[in-house]
Design a protein around this motif. Structure first.
Motif, PDB file in Angstrom:
ATOM      1  N   GLU A  50      -1.769   8.119  10.244  1.00  0.00           N
ATOM      2  CA  GLU A  50      -2.700   8.096  11.380  1.00  0.00           C
ATOM      3  C   GLU A  50      -3.865   7.155  11.093  1.00  0.00           C
ATOM      4  N   ASP A  51      -4.179   7.060   9.825  1.00  0.00           N
ATOM      5  CA  ASP A  51      -5.231   6.149   9.415  1.00  0.00           C
ATOM      6  C   ASP A  51      -4.824   4.715   9.732  1.00  0.00           C
ATOM      7  N   ARG A  52      -3.567   4.423   9.385  1.00  0.00           N
ATOM      8  CA  ARG A  52      -3.070   3.079   9.630  1.00  0.00           C
ATOM      9  C   ARG A  52      -3.042   2.768  11.117  1.00  0.00           C
ATOM     10  N   LEU A  53      -2.643   3.767  11.868  1.00  0.00           N
ATOM     11  CA  LEU A  53      -2.567   3.601  13.319  1.00  0.00           C
ATOM     12  C   LEU A  53      -3.954   3.281  13.881  1.00  0.00           C
ATOM     13  N   LEU A  54      -4.908   4.074  13.441  1.00  0.00           N
ATOM     14  CA  LEU A  54      -6.264   3.872  13.924  1.00  0.00           C
ATOM     15  C   LEU A  54      -6.767   2.477  13.572  1.00  0.00           C
ATOM     16  N   ARG A  55      -6.465   2.058  12.348  1.00  0.00           N
ATOM     17  CA  ARG A  55      -6.904   0.737  11.922  1.00  0.00           C
ATOM     18  C   ARG A  55      -6.312  -0.352  12.818  1.00  0.00           C
ATOM     19  N   VAL A  78      -4.999  -3.972  -2.381  1.00  0.00           N
ATOM     20  CA  VAL A  78      -4.782  -3.163  -1.186  1.00  0.00           C
ATOM     21  C   VAL A  78      -3.303  -3.025  -0.931  1.00  0.00           C
ATOM     22  N   LYS A  79      -2.908  -1.799  -0.807  1.00  0.00           N
ATOM     23  CA  LYS A  79      -1.533  -1.546  -0.398  1.00  0.00           C
ATOM     24  C   LYS A  79      -1.595  -0.925   0.985  1.00  0.00           C
ATOM     25  N   GLU A  80      -0.921  -1.536   1.899  1.00  0.00           N
ATOM     26  CA  GLU A  80      -0.973  -1.066   3.285  1.00  0.00           C
ATOM     27  C   GLU A  80      -0.470   0.369   3.371  1.00  0.00           C
ATOM     28  N   SER A  81       0.546   0.633   2.559  1.00  0.00           N
ATOM     29  CA  SER A  81       1.185   1.944   2.675  1.00  0.00           C
ATOM     30  C   SER A  81       0.340   3.062   2.066  1.00  0.00           C
ATOM     31  N   SER A  82      -0.710   2.683   1.377  1.00  0.00           N
ATOM     32  CA  SER A  82      -1.479   3.733   0.721  1.00  0.00           C
ATOM     33  C   SER A  82      -2.305   4.547   1.707  1.00  0.00           C
ATOM     34  N   TYR A  83      -2.449   4.025   2.909  1.00  0.00           N
ATOM     35  CA  TYR A  83      -3.211   4.787   3.891  1.00  0.00           C
ATOM     36  C   TYR A  83      -2.316   5.830   4.562  1.00  0.00           C
ATOM     37  N   ARG A 111     -10.809  -4.289   9.829  1.00  0.00           N
ATOM     38  CA  ARG A 111     -10.403  -5.204   8.778  1.00  0.00           C
ATOM     39  C   ARG A 111      -9.891  -4.449   7.568  1.00  0.00           C
ATOM     40  N   VAL A 112      -9.031  -5.084   6.854  1.00  0.00           N
ATOM     41  CA  VAL A 112      -8.584  -4.508   5.597  1.00  0.00           C
ATOM     42  C   VAL A 112      -9.358  -5.216   4.490  1.00  0.00           C
ATOM     43  N   TYR A 113      -9.998  -4.431   3.663  1.00  0.00           N
ATOM     44  CA  TYR A 113     -10.889  -5.024   2.670  1.00  0.00           C
ATOM     45  C   TYR A 113     -10.180  -5.191   1.346  1.00  0.00           C
ATOM     46  N   THR A 114     -10.614  -6.192   0.634  1.00  0.00           N
ATOM     47  CA  THR A 114     -10.044  -6.421  -0.685  1.00  0.00           C
ATOM     48  C   THR A 114     -10.801  -5.640  -1.742  1.00  0.00           C
TER      49      THR A 114
END
Lengths: 335, 1060
Positions: free
Chosen positions: B744-749, B736-741, B755-758
């Motif tokens: 706005e997706d990241r914001l919503l998360r 998982v790379k955080e920046s790959s989202y 949760r961030v899934y593996t």
């Protein structure tokens, strides 16, 4: 279409069954006459009766079957000649007769080998089978066939999506149409001034043509009863024309929803001039000392209506604006 | 009367020819392999080869996605010739697997039924034609066509000079060709009939001197070499190999045709083009130029040949043997070098042969997936003829005359059954009685009429021969010998239609259906239909969906029985015996002392997603004869093909609901399951057995979607699934790379605390439109991949029951097709005089312009048959017995029906076939009498459920950033040029802008819309060009063209460059 001369008294309207036949248990035929009718009346009654007979009569059918062993409708059961789907199709065909309201349960519990026919269905006392010989399945091995059935009385036909039931039961798309066919014809006499109406009815045996005729006319009369009431009733249908097109509770409902979403203090700080109201409404509200959203929300719809120059369209408009601007009242950020 | 040959026989005969002759022929070409030191010889014994019975059953091969093939063993011999060891080693070796034809006439490759269709090609040989050139002068050409389709043209011009064209390039003198072939001038002049013409030619062109020069010039032309190549021995060899051996190989048929056309006697085994051929051809060309001799008709079937399964498979076998030979050579060399002892088996292995066939069946254009929509489709598919494919034509370049019907097609290729569209006339269908003759010619049977033998004698004639006989056309018979007028019959003679006396007739056709294909011969009253509509009908019958409950047609042609029998949809007793057990899925038969287990097909999917199902028809304890039907298949009833239903039809307009061929139907067809069909869909997911795992715990998704999964994560058998439900839960681990989202997706998360899934969920979801009952789940191990990466796949089969609905396509058997426009309650439908509501309402305007009057005959006769409980089987062209025979039959049957049922309205003398009917809504009679009837109506596979589609959001094309197209990709509807005009015409500028920007390829604007939807506010107006325009600008730049715009400031006149 008239084959025999029938003498009918010319005085009062009378009906008579002139011919009835039973081709089999599941095909009954009856021919009825109604006379004397004035010119044109036969057509009025005839077409109404035909449509009522075809469309309005209720029937009883198996609507659902359930069996423990079956994994799905298209599975096969060892020792049964038919596939599950064919059995369901056979169950669909079974003609029942009842004075049932709503649904009831029935079951089949047979041990093979042998043929399973309609008479093996164990029914509640108020439901009976018309044709006991209707085939359901043939068992070739000494196995037990247990099927739970649901019976329903209804009108028309149903095609159900089976998804609503996950309990392992299978819907049978039932056809509640006991009348197979109906026809009317008119014979006029006395220089075309009087008419005789002939009604021909074929039913599937779950009720006799005579009963079908009764039921159809009763259904037809039921539909016409409202017109017999001398006074118009205050139906919402008529009210709407000049009072309120909005159902009375929506305004509160929506406001309540909004209030839930947002804190009251937020409401207090929002002035109505922020919400892009049309000038006329704005002035109306201003005149009634409504300045903030909280003030607005404290007034019910009726209160608003009492204001001068306030119309029902305006309430709607306010609602729309509130919903649009209120939920998303963040500063409009330029991208 | 002779019986109709089995419909699959063409395929079976082809395959048998390959097994019996083809294999031996190719094996005999396998050379003796010697190594360089001549120490070892390796060879095959030709007479000893064996095919082993396949190890698996046909049904298992389909189930497990395997190839139904048999192993080929050949006896091989290895001879050691050196002094130390001198012995012979013999061994029976496995050289590969050959797919075997099944009883359907198809092959099973990787679990898929595939069929090899026959190709029709121009026969190799020489053809003389005359063409008008650009100046309007006729030019005579002789075209030599080689075995694989290459052309060499001889051409004679106005000055009687003969030129040669090699593959449509610049022309050469014939002398150059002949010199290049090794003749000198003297030999040429001595061997031709008109040497003076050649001599005059010689005077024109001085430069042809030596053979070397000629070869050089020819090579230059042939290979298109620039500059001046220098003559060398290798160049000469190259020419020999590439041109004279590859491009000019005539083959056996070509040699035969050349000999026949040019009156030569070159032996059959000389399959290459010889100088003698060219000389004779040139002589003939000169003669034709001067009006002696006849021209050829290229499109005559005489000049065509059929390349059947046998030839295609044999060709592949030859290729495989060449590979095998190379392998053996390599291995002998390696064995001697590395000093290991070769045995015949370890010199070769089975890969070349097996792989060759695998590639052939997968990639060859003539190997097609067997279409199994309904039983008819299966048999028709094997009888197709295609002009396309390797060595054949291409659909875009084929000319009109090739596609046209030719008189020689009579009784060989069906004149009406062909595809519509670009392939029209290029993909045909074999006539019922046609068979493939020895030299790949199509033969048709005729009865010989002779004085001496009373009994009719049947003979098969090849295309060239029947023209020279007087053939009675069969549309009128001399029935009454006494009357003089009836002694005269129409006949065909030399592609002409004549009317001759019956005594002069030499041949007559054997069967009324003789010139039709199966599809066309299933149309009753075909003689009353326009050929275009009959064509549509024969195509549409192949698209009919098997219904849940089939019904025999009331009016048929009598061929339904054999069509069903040959289709393989029925279960037929292979030998006589007694039934001692029946069940839904099997029949046990005992006979000849052993028991035979006949498994039945239970709700299986065909490759068109229709359902195949067999219902047992025999009771326990019954004795069965050989060939008796044990179970009916899908779309067969009583051993006859039953594709549709007989429904009550009225031809009348109804409130515009049957405008433009639309069809109005009654609710009865829905609730009584008249047109209910089953469709089984297959959903498959690959599982990479290393990192991926199948589980029912997928935290990404709602529990509701996972409700049907069992504890292993696979959908439970028998569960009802809807769109979006998970069929197989699968998790793929992911870094998982955080920046790959997206931001706005990241914001919503972050906001929602997701949760961030593996791992990523890569579940098999039921796509849009899919719903139904899970009837089968299979794990399939894919065998073809390497051992290192073992992949498995899970297949889920979902059965769907589909009632007829608005938007479905229905058709009759006369090309009368339409779409359901409305479903009415039965009390609203028009009704007959006995109160029966009709089931369908067709538009009467659909008949006159389409000229398919057969439907009217059929529907009237169908009504009579329904009332009298009769079934009619009517051979086409019954008019030959008397005038207006069809009409007389229909009317007499209607009259009888009306009398028997005491319903006078069925046959009204002033409007026969029509009846007064009533409007169901008002009870009023309609103004005019209306044609009512009971035709046989089919439901076709084009159903709305498979086609309905809308897009809210979805993927975009990578390059242009426009929405993808197609339902499968959840694509958008194209707003094309004309749609833009429409929007412009209405002046809806904002809608147009929206179409062209937010909803399409303006990337920034469409992201802003997303933001606006989330945060509120006005949707900003896009200011710059959309992506596809930017792409266009960049494409121009790559051509060194700059397209840009500048803003000029009014005050300072400064240029402000804007990037497009």
């Amino acid at each position: 279409m008239v084959r025999e001369k029938i003498t009918v008294s010319t005085r009062t309207l009378q009906w008579k069954c002139v011919e009835s036949a039973a081709d089999s248990k599941r095909l009954l035929y009856g021919r009825f006459i109604l006379s004397p009718l004035m010119k044109g009346q036969a057509d009025t009654i005839g077409i109404a009766m035909r449509r009522a007979l075809l469309g309005e009569i209720e029937g009883t059918c198996i609507t659902r079957a359930k069996s423990e062993k079956i994994s799905h409708e298209y599975a096969t059961i060892m020792g049964i000649q038919e596939s599950v789907h064919e059995i369901l199709m056979n169950l669909k065909e079974i003609v029942l007769r009842s004075n049932l309201y709503g649904t009831c349960e029935a079951s089949i519990c047979v041990r093979g080998p042998g043929y399973v026919t309609a008479q093996d269905i164990i029914l509640p006392p108020y439901v009976e089978i018309v044709d006991n010989t209707q085939h359901i399945a043939s068992l070739t091995e000494p196995i037990e066939l247990v099927i739970g059935l649901q019976i329903e009385k209804n009108r028309g036909y149903l095609i159900k999506a089976p998804n609503t039931f996950q309990d392992g039961s299978y819907p049978i798309d039932p056809v509640f149409m006991p009348v197979r066919n109906a026809n009317h014809s008119i014979h006029s006499y006395e220089n075309g001034n009087k008419e005789i109406l002939f009604l021909e009815i074929w039913t599937n045996g779950s009720l006799t043509p005579k009963e079908a005729l009764h039921e159809a006319s009763r259904n037809l009369i039921d539909l016409l009863i409202p017109f017999l009431h001398t006074k118009e009733e205050n139906l919402s249908l008529e009210d709407n024309q000049h009072i309120v097109p909005l159902p009375p509770f929506t305004f509160y409902d929506k406001l309540a929803k909004l209030t839930k979403n947002k804190k009251k203090m937020a409401l207090k700080s929002i002035f109505i001039d922020q919400s892009e109201l049309p000038p006329r409404i704005y002035n109306c509200l201003k005149r009634s000392n409504i300045y903030t959203l909280l003030d607005l929300l404290n007034n019910s719809q009726e209160d608003l209506m009492k204001m001068e120059h306030f119309r029902i369209e305006d309430v709607k408009q306010i609602l729309g604006i509130l919903e649009k601007n209120f939920v998303i009242d963040l500063p409009k950020n330029k991208f | 009367m002779s019986t109709i040959p089995g419909f699959n026989q063409i395929q079976f005969e082809g395959f048998c020819r390959f097994i019996d002759q083809g294999l031996a022929e190719e094996l005999s070409k396998f050379p003796k392999i010697e190594d360089t030191n001549q120490e070892i010889d390796f060879e095959f014994f030709l007479e000893r080869y064996q095919l082993v019975e396949p190890l698996i059953k046909e049904r298992d091969a389909v189930y497990e996605s395997l190839t139904y093939s048999s192993e080929l063993y050949v006896s091989a011999r290895l001879i050691w010739k050196n002094d130390r060891r001198r012995y012979i080693q013999e061994q029976t070796i496995l050289i590969g697997k050959i797919p075997i034809m099944t009883s359907l006439g198809a092959f099973i490759v990787n679990g898929i039924y595939r069929i090899v269709i026959n190709q029709i090609l121009q026969s190799p040989g020489i053809y003389y034609q005359s063409e008008l050139n650009d100046n309007g002068i006729s030019v005579y050409t002789g075209t030599i066509i080689s075995d694989w389709g290459g052309r060499l043209e001889l051409e004679i011009d106005r000055k009687a000079r003969i030129w040669v064209r090699v593959s449509r390039q610049q022309k050469l003198s014939i002398l150059v060709l002949l010199s290049a072939m090794g003749l000198n001038i003297r030999e040429i002049l001595e061997n031709v009939c008109y040497p003076e013409l050649f001599l005059s030619f010689l005077n024109d062109k001085k430069k042809i001197g030596s053979k070397e020069n000629a070869i050089l010039e020819f090579y230059q032309q042939f290979a298109c070499v620039e500059g001046d190549p220098v003559f060398s021995e290798s160049l000469s060899k190259d020419l020999q190999k590439k041109f004279f051996q590859q491009r000019c190989e005539l083959g056996g048929i070509g040699r035969r045709n050349m000999n026949r056309r040019l009156n030569l006697d070159i032996p059959q085994n000389n399959t290459f083009l010889l100088p003698r051929d060219i000389l004779a051809a040139a002589d003939r060309l000169i003669r034709i130029k001067f009006g002696m001799g006849t021209l050829d008709d290229m499109n005559h079937l005489q000049n065509k040949r059929i390349r059947s399964v046998a030839d295609l498979l044999q060709e592949q076998f030859g290729l495989a043997l060449v590979r095998l030979e190379n392998m053996a050579r390599g291995n002998i060399y390696a064995a001697l070098k590395h000093n290991w002892t070769p045995t015949p088996q370890n010199l070769v292995n089975s890969t070349p042969l097996t792989d060759t066939y695998k590639v052939f069946f997968r990639l060859h254009p003539l190997s097609q997936v067997l279409d199994r929509t309904n039983p008819l489709t299966q048999i028709v598919h094997g009888r197709k003829l295609s002009y396309l494919g390797p060595g054949g034509l291409t659909a875009r370049t084929a000319t009109f005359p090739i596609r046209d019907i030719h008189p020689s097609h009579y009784g060989r290729i069906c004149p009406i059954d062909t595809s519509e569209g670009i392939n029209v006339g290029l993909i045909g269908s074999l006539a019922i009685h046609a068979r493939i003759g020895r030299w790949g010619s199509l033969e048709s049977p005729f009865y010989q009429i002779s004085e001496r033998s009373k009994g009719a004698q049947m003979l098969y004639l090849s295309p060239g021969r029947d023209e020279y006989y007087m053939v009675a056309a069969g549309n009128s018979l001399a029935l009454n010998q006494g009357i003089q007028e009836e002694q005269v019959v129409p006949a065909r003679y030399r592609q002409e239609f004549l009317t001759i006396a019956w005594e002069q007739v030499q041949l007559r056709s054997i069967f009324a259906f003789q010139y039709f294909s199966i599809g066309a011969s299933l149309i009753p009253f075909i003689e009353h239909n326009d050929a275009n509509r009959a064509l549509m009908s024969s195509n549409m019958q192949r698209q009919a969906v098997p219904l849940s409950q089939s019904e025999k047609c009331i009016v048929g042609t009598g061929l339904e029985g054999q069509a069903a029998l040959d289709s393989g949809a029925l279960a037929i007793a292979e030998h006589e015996g007694k039934i001692f057990y029946t069940d839904t899925d099997k029949i046990l038969l005992s006979g000849n002392g052993d028991t035979l287990r006949i498994p039945l097909v239970m709700y299986q999917r065909s490759n068109k997603n229709t359902c195949m199902h067999q219902k047992p028809q025999v009771r326990r304890g019954k004795c069965i004869k050989k060939g008796q039907i044990l179970a009916y298949g899908a779309a067969t009833v009583g051993g006859e093909l039953a594709l549709g239903k007989n429904v009550l039809v009225a031809y009348m307009p109804w409130e515009g609901y049957n405008f433009e061929d639309a069809v109005l139907i009654s609710e009865r067809l829905v609730y009584e399951d008249i047109y209910t069909s089953f469709h089984i869909r297959k959903y498959e997911i690959q599982i990479n057995q290393g990192p991926e795992r199948v589980t029912n715990e997928i935290p990404h998704l709602e529990v509701h979607l996972l409700r049907n999964l069992d504890k292993n994560g696979i959908v439970m058998l028998g569960s009802w699934v809807e769109t979006g439900d998970i069929l197989v839960g699968k998790l793929t681990p992911q870094m998982v790379k955080e920046s790959s989202y997206a931001p706005e997706d990241r914001l919503l998360r972050t906001i929602l605390g997701m949760r961030v899934y593996t791992s990523k969920e890569t579940c098999l979801k039921l796509p849009i439109g899919g719903r139904g009952r899970v009837i089968d789940v299979r794990w399939v191990q894919s065998s073809k991949t390497d051992e290192t990466e073992k992949t498995e796949s899970i297949r889920v089969y979902i059965l769907q029951k589909r009632e007829i609905k608005v938007g479905d396509k229905v058709a009759g058997r006369h090309g009368n097709k339409g779409i359901i426009s409305k479903i009415l309650p039965r009390q609203d439908m028009p009704y007959l005089q006995d109160g029966r509501p009709v089931d369908m309402v067709f538009n009467p305007l659909g008949v006159p312009s389409r000229m398919n009057v057969g439907q009217i005959f059929e529907s009237s006769l169908g009504l009579a048959g329904d009332l009298l409980d009769r079934h009619y089987r009517i051979a086409p062209f019954d008019e030959r017995y008397e005038q207006e025979a069809s009409r007389k039959l229909v009317f007499s049957e209607l009259y009888e029906a009306s009398k028997q049922t005491a319903n006078p309205w069925i046959f009204e003398p002033e409007s026969p076939g029509k009846s007064r009917i009533f409007d169901g809504r008002t009870g009023d009679p309609f103004e005019q009498p209306v044609i009512i009837g009971k035709p046989y109506i089919l439901k076709l596979i084009h159903q709305v459920d498979d086609k309905i589609h809308g897009r809210s959001s979805g993927r975009y094309s990578r390059l242009t950033q426009q929405p993808l197209k197609g339902r499968a990709k959840k694509g958008g509807q194209r707003v094309g040029e004309m749609e833009v005009w429409a929007l412009e015409g209405f002046g809806v500028a904002y809608i147009l802008q929206e179409m062209l920007t937010y909803k399409s390829d303006h990337i920034r604007a469409r992201q802003e819309v997303l933001g606006t939807i989330i945060f509120g506010g006005r949707i900003p107006t896009p200011e710059d060009a959309p992506e596809s325009f930017r792409l266009f600008v960049r494409e121009l730049r790559s051509l060194a063209l700059e397209l840009n715009h500048f803003l000029v400031s009014e005050k300072t006149f400064q240029l402000n460059r804007k990037e497009a």
